[in-house]
Write an enzyme that holds these catalytic residues in place. Structure first.
Site, PDB file in Angstrom:
ATOM      1  N   ASN A 197       0.863  -1.178   0.000  1.00 37.29           N
ATOM      2  CA  ASN A 197       0.000   0.000   0.000  1.00 37.29           C
ATOM      3  C   ASN A 197       0.904   1.235   0.000  1.00 37.29           C
ATOM      4  OD1 ASN A 197       0.843   0.503   2.698  1.00 37.29           O
ATOM      5  ND2 ASN A 197      -0.889  -0.658   3.527  1.00 37.29           N
ATOM      6  N   GLU A 200       3.496   1.403   2.898  1.00 35.37           N
ATOM      7  CA  GLU A 200       4.552   0.404   2.723  1.00 35.37           C
ATOM      8  C   GLU A 200       5.492   0.771   1.593  1.00 35.37           C
ATOM      9  OE1 GLU A 200       1.503  -3.067   4.324  1.00 35.37           O
ATOM     10  OE2 GLU A 200       1.857  -2.764   2.174  1.00 35.37           O
ATOM     11  N   ASP A 267      -6.301  -8.344   2.203  1.00 35.82           N
ATOM     12  CA  ASP A 267      -6.382  -9.802   2.120  1.00 35.82           C
ATOM     13  C   ASP A 267      -7.223 -10.222   0.915  1.00 35.82           C
ATOM     14  OD1 ASP A 267      -5.011  -9.851   4.560  1.00 35.82           O
ATOM     15  OD2 ASP A 267      -6.876  -9.882   5.706  1.00 35.82           O
TER      16      ASP A 267
END
Length: 316
Positions: A197, A200, A267
Site C-alpha cells: 500500500n 509500505e 487480504d
C-alpha cells in the site's frame, strides 16, 4: 471481463501470520462512575479468521481450494481459529502448533456500529529454530501440490527472508503473490507480484508517493530487488497502480460506491490475485478483477469474505 469458473478448484497455498479477529458488539448508554469512559453493554460476540487466515478464507469463498501455512498457539484462541478455518474448508495440514507462542488475537470493540478501540494480544518475536524449520519444510512440501502461493506478511515474526527464498524456489514457475510489510523488498526476490500500500511503498523507498508520478517512480525503484517481478500499489480511494518491467504503468480507479470498513481489504486483493494467476489469467486482468473484489470488501463490515457470485455480478 473474465470467466470466473476458471477460478474453481485451483489450489492456493497461503503462508503467513494467522490471526483471530474478535468483534464485541454492544450499546453505550452511560458513562462509568469509575472513570470518564463509556460503558459498553455487550450484545454479541463473533469470531472470524484474520490476517493470512482471512486471505485463505477469501480464496475459498471465491471458489478456490485454500491451504494455510503458519503458526498458532495451543491456547483457546488457537482452537477457535482452527474451528473457523475448518468451517471454511481450509486445509490446515501445513500449519504448525507452537506451545510457547500465543495465537495472535485482535479484539475490536464496536459500539452502535462504530469501532471504539482495538485490543491486540500477540508476539512479534521471530519463530524458534525448530518451529521455523518445521514450517519451512511443510511449506516446501505443500508447494508441490498447489497451483500458486500467497505470502501474507503481517510482520508478526512468521515470515523471514529464508522462508520466502525457500518457498519461491519451491514454487518454480508457479505464481507467488506477496502482501509485504518489511522495508527490504529483496526478501521477496523472485516473487511474481508484490502488493504494497502507499505507506509500505514509502517506507520501502523513502519516496513520498503523493502524485501518480511519485508512485510510479517509487514502484520502479523496487523492480530491481524483485528480479523480474511486478509491483501493484494499492492506493485506497485512488485505486491501484500496476508497475511491470518494460511496460507502461496501469492505473485503475477504485470501484467502491460506499466505504464501510477497510478491515481485510488487502487480504481480499491478494487472495483474488493469487487465485486468478493460478487459473492462468493474465496479470492485468487479474489486477482488474482484484480491484472489483476490493470494492466489494470495503462495503462490508469487519473481516469479511468476498464470494464468487458477488464478483460475478459486478463484472457483468
Amino acid at each position: 471481463m473474465v470467466d470466473l469458473t476458471k477460478l474453481s478448484g485451483r489450489r492456493v497455498l497461503v503462508i503467513g501470520d494467522l490471526m483471530l479477529d474478535e468483534f464485541v458488539d454492544g450499546d453505550v448508554l452511560r458513562i462509568s462512575p469509575e472513570a470518564p469512559v463509556p460503558v459498553l453493554e455487550v450484545r454479541g460476540r463473533t469470531y472470524r479468521a484474520g490476517g493470512a487466515a482471512n486471505t485463505a478464507t477469501n480464496v475459498g469463498s471465491l471458489g478456490g481450494r485454500p491451504s494455510i501455512a503458519g503458526v498458532v498457539g495451543t491456547d483457546r484462541e488457537g482452537e477457535i481459529l482452527r474451528r473457523e478455518l475448518l468451517a471454511s474448508d481450509v486445509d490446515l495440514s501445513a500449519t504448525v502448533a507452537d506451545t510457547a507462542r500465543p495465537t495472535t488475537h485482535k479484539t475490536r470493540i464496536i459500539a452502535r456500529g462504530q469501532q471504539v478501540v482495538r485490543i491486540d494480544h500477540e508476539s512479534r518475536e521471530p519463530l524458534s529454530e525448530s518451529v521455523r524449520e518445521e514450517l519451512t519444510a511443510r511449506c516446501v512440501q505443500a508447494m508441490a501440490h498447489h497451483d500458486a502461493c500467497i505470502i501474507s506478511d503481517y510482520n508478526k515474526g512468521v515470515i523471514s527472508p529464508a522462508l520466502c527464498a525457500a518457498v519461491i524456489q519451491a514454487a518454480g514457475n508457479k505464481p507467488v503473490v506477496v502482501d509485504p510489510k518489511r522495508r527490504d523488498f529483496s526478501a521477496y526476490r523472485g516473487a511474481t507480484l508484490v502488493t504494497p500500500n502507499l505507506n509500505e511503498l514509502e517506507a520501502a523507498t523513502g519516496i513520498a508517493a503523493t502524485r501518480d508520478e511519485d508512485v510510479i517512480a517509487a514502484g520502479r525503484s523496487l523492480l530491481a530487488s524483485l528480479a523480474g517481478g511486478a509491483v501493484l500499489v494499492t492506493r485506497g480511494a485512488r485505486g491501484m497502480t500496476l508497475i511491470v518491467p518494460e511496460r507502461e504503468p496501469l492505473h485503475l480507479k477504485a470501484t467502491a460506491r460506499e466505504v464501510f470498513d477497510v478491515t481485510g481489504a488487502g487480504d481480499t486483493v491478494v487472495s483474488t490475485l493469487g487465485l486468478a494467476l493460478a487459473a492462468g489469467i493474465s496479470l492485468e486482468t487479474a489486477v482488474a478483477v482484484a480491484n472489483e473484489a476490493a470494492g466489494i470488501a470495503v462495503s462490508k463490515r469487519g473481516t469479511a469474505a468476498v464470494f464468487a457470485e458477488e464478483l460475478r455480478k459486478v463484472l457483468g
